[in-house]
Design a protein around this motif. Structure first.
Motif, PDB file in Angstrom:
ATOM      1  N   THR A 115       0.813  -1.220   0.000  1.00  0.00           N
ATOM      2  CA  THR A 115       0.000   0.000   0.000  1.00  0.00           C
ATOM      3  C   THR A 115       0.848   1.272   0.000  1.00  0.00           C
ATOM      4  N   CYS A 117      -0.188   3.863   1.729  1.00  0.00           N
ATOM      5  CA  CYS A 117      -0.516   4.571   2.976  1.00  0.00           C
ATOM      6  C   CYS A 117       0.762   5.190   3.535  1.00  0.00           C
ATOM      7  N   TYR A 119       1.486   6.307   6.414  1.00  0.00           N
ATOM      8  CA  TYR A 119       1.871   5.845   7.759  1.00  0.00           C
ATOM      9  C   TYR A 119       2.582   4.491   7.686  1.00  0.00           C
ATOM     10  N   PHE A 120       2.217   3.695   6.696  1.00  0.00           N
ATOM     11  CA  PHE A 120       2.898   2.413   6.509  1.00  0.00           C
ATOM     12  C   PHE A 120       4.373   2.645   6.182  1.00  0.00           C
ATOM     13  N   ASP A 126       2.291   4.557  14.022  1.00  0.00           N
ATOM     14  CA  ASP A 126       1.614   3.300  14.374  1.00  0.00           C
ATOM     15  C   ASP A 126       1.000   2.712  13.110  1.00  0.00           C
ATOM     16  N   CYS A 127       1.253   1.448  12.874  1.00  0.00           N
ATOM     17  CA  CYS A 127       0.734   0.817  11.660  1.00  0.00           C
ATOM     18  C   CYS A 127       0.652  -0.691  11.876  1.00  0.00           C
ATOM     19  N   ASN A 128      -0.591  -1.186  11.935  1.00  0.00           N
ATOM     20  CA  ASN A 128      -0.793  -2.629  12.136  1.00  0.00           C
ATOM     21  C   ASN A 128      -0.277  -3.473  10.984  1.00  0.00           C
ATOM     22  N   LYS A 129      -0.241  -2.896   9.819  1.00  0.00           N
ATOM     23  CA  LYS A 129       0.243  -3.664   8.665  1.00  0.00           C
ATOM     24  C   LYS A 129       1.752  -3.882   8.757  1.00  0.00           C
ATOM     25  N   CYS A 136      -3.427   1.900  14.224  1.00  0.00           N
ATOM     26  CA  CYS A 136      -3.561   2.404  12.850  1.00  0.00           C
ATOM     27  C   CYS A 136      -3.668   3.919  12.895  1.00  0.00           C
ATOM     28  N   ALA A 137      -2.593   4.592  12.516  1.00  0.00           N
ATOM     29  CA  ALA A 137      -2.572   6.051  12.574  1.00  0.00           C
ATOM     30  C   ALA A 137      -3.537   6.679  11.575  1.00  0.00           C
ATOM     31  N   ALA A 138      -3.903   5.937  10.544  1.00  0.00           N
ATOM     32  CA  ALA A 138      -4.761   6.510   9.502  1.00  0.00           C
ATOM     33  C   ALA A 138      -6.220   6.623   9.932  1.00  0.00           C
ATOM     34  N   HIS A 146      -7.620   6.993   1.602  1.00  0.00           N
ATOM     35  CA  HIS A 146      -7.779   5.621   2.098  1.00  0.00           C
ATOM     36  C   HIS A 146      -9.085   4.983   1.622  1.00  0.00           C
ATOM     37  N   SER A 154      -8.642  -2.463  12.050  1.00  0.00           N
ATOM     38  CA  SER A 154      -7.188  -2.620  12.089  1.00  0.00           C
ATOM     39  C   SER A 154      -6.479  -1.894  10.950  1.00  0.00           C
ATOM     40  N   CYS A 155      -7.155  -1.726   9.812  1.00  0.00           N
ATOM     41  CA  CYS A 155      -6.481  -1.141   8.645  1.00  0.00           C
ATOM     42  C   CYS A 155      -7.505  -0.640   7.634  1.00  0.00           C
ATOM     43  N   VAL A 156      -7.202   0.513   7.038  1.00  0.00           N
ATOM     44  CA  VAL A 156      -8.090   1.120   6.038  1.00  0.00           C
ATOM     45  C   VAL A 156      -7.311   1.485   4.771  1.00  0.00           C
ATOM     46  N   ALA A 157      -6.202   0.816   4.551  1.00  0.00           N
ATOM     47  CA  ALA A 157      -5.349   1.165   3.406  1.00  0.00           C
ATOM     48  C   ALA A 157      -5.911   0.579   2.109  1.00  0.00           C
TER      49      ALA A 157
END
Ligand code: SF4
Length: 326
Positions: A115, A117, A119-120, A126-129, A136-138, A146, A154-157
């Motif tokens: 992705t 993203c 933040y990734f 912070d990034c769960n991926k 998840c900072a997003a 997004h 957990s994720c919206v990327a």
């Protein structure tokens, strides 16, 4: 960049052997090397597979098309069979990245790309991926680009690939080869929604290689095309996109293959739009009514509500364009 060892695989057996021991496959390297420089990716071993025999584009016995995993994006986009049978694939590729990247990047790598993203790619965020369990900072940050479909807490990327949207629409199959042999996975099952494990993005087993992507035979003449909406007209990822393929006979839509990009955590197959088209007579009203289903089930975030209307309009416009083709 973290230190790593490098293996040049002379053949498929060598590649699989190294992959089974945890090596990461690399070909064009246009995503992975960037991420290694940013220390987002820290593989211990890279396995260069660029000499493996996976560079064919051929029409299958069933009348579909098989594109080898190591065919470059530029080669695939320019291939006469791709252009004549599935213009939607050529267009999606030509609207991706830059000419230089399209010369290096491969079809297999394209659907594996990670992705965009921000933040990734920022190892301080912070990034769960990237770091499972970190957050998840997003979710409450800058989330204009997004996803609105297929998201989780957990994720919206979004998935960044354009050609994957065309493959999803056309219901392609991914051909895999691993220590346990060959297998095929439908495109719908290959890319995974984030759920509770956004770090797991593909249905690949340890050591498996993508060897190619097969597009099934579809009714002819099939009209198809790809529309990408983005903040600038070159070298930019999609805010929304639409891959559309239509087969019209006797003044009625007999087959419809539609998917959207830029809105889903994976390329988003639009089955409700397809169902609304099948058996109907093409008209501007039909395109508009069918496209109203595009954002069904959307969960927009604070800064990307505009994508709900934008994806509907993107799909409507591309249905009208493809439906009006002679
Ligand atoms: Fe990470 Fe996904 Fe959240 Fe982006 S949207 S910060 S990739 S967990």
């Amino acid at each position: 960049m973290h230190p790593f060892s490098f293996i040049k695989a002379a053949n498929t057996r060598e590649a699989l052997s190294a992959g089974r021991r945890g090596g990461r496959y690399i070909a064009g390297g246009t995503t992975l090397v960037d991420l290694m420089r940013e220390t987002v990716e820290r593989p211990e071993t890279l396995v260069d597979i660029s000499d493996l025999p996976m560079r064919d584009v051929k029409v299958t016995e069933r009348g579909g098309l098989r594109i080898g995993a190591l065919v470059s994006m530029a080669e695939a986009a320019a291939h006469p069979k791709v252009r004549s049978l599935f213009p939607v694939i050529s267009q999606a590729l030509e609207l991706s990245a830059s000419a230089q990247l399209r010369n290096m990047a491969t079809i297999g790598g394209n659907i594996m790309q990670r992705t965009r993203c921000t933040y990734f790619r920022d190892v301080t965020a912070d990034c769960n991926k990237r770091e499972p369990g970190s957050g998840c900072a997003a979710l409450h940050g800058h989330n204009r680009t997004h996803a609105i479909l297929g998201t989780s807490d957990s994720c919206v990327a979004t998935h960044p690939s354009d050609v994957a949207v065309a493959f999803a629409a056309l219901e392609a199959t991914v051909h895999l080869l691993g220590p346990a042999g060959e297998r095929r996975v439908t495109f719908a099952d290959f890319l995974l929604k984030p759920g509770d494990t956004p770090n797991r993005e593909q249905a690949l087993r340890q050591g498996e290689l993508i060897t190619g992507v097969e597009i099934p035979a579809l009714a002819r003449p099939l009209k198809s095309g790809y529309l990408k909406v983005r903040d600038r007209q070159s070298y930019e990822f999609a805010l929304t996109s639409a891959a559309v393929a239509l087969y019209v006979r006797g003044g009625v839509v007999r087959e419809a293959k539609v998917a959207a990009g830029g809105v889903g955590t994976v390329p988003w197959k639009l089955s409700a739009v397809e169902q609304a088209l099948i058996g109907e007579r093409p008209s501007d009203r039909l395109w508009a009514e069918a496209a109203r289903h595009a954002a069904g089930g959307a969960r927009p975030l604070q800064h990307n509500r505009f994508k709900v209307e934008l994806v509907n309009r993107t799909v409507e416009r591309q249905l009208r364009t493809v439906g009006g083709m002679k």
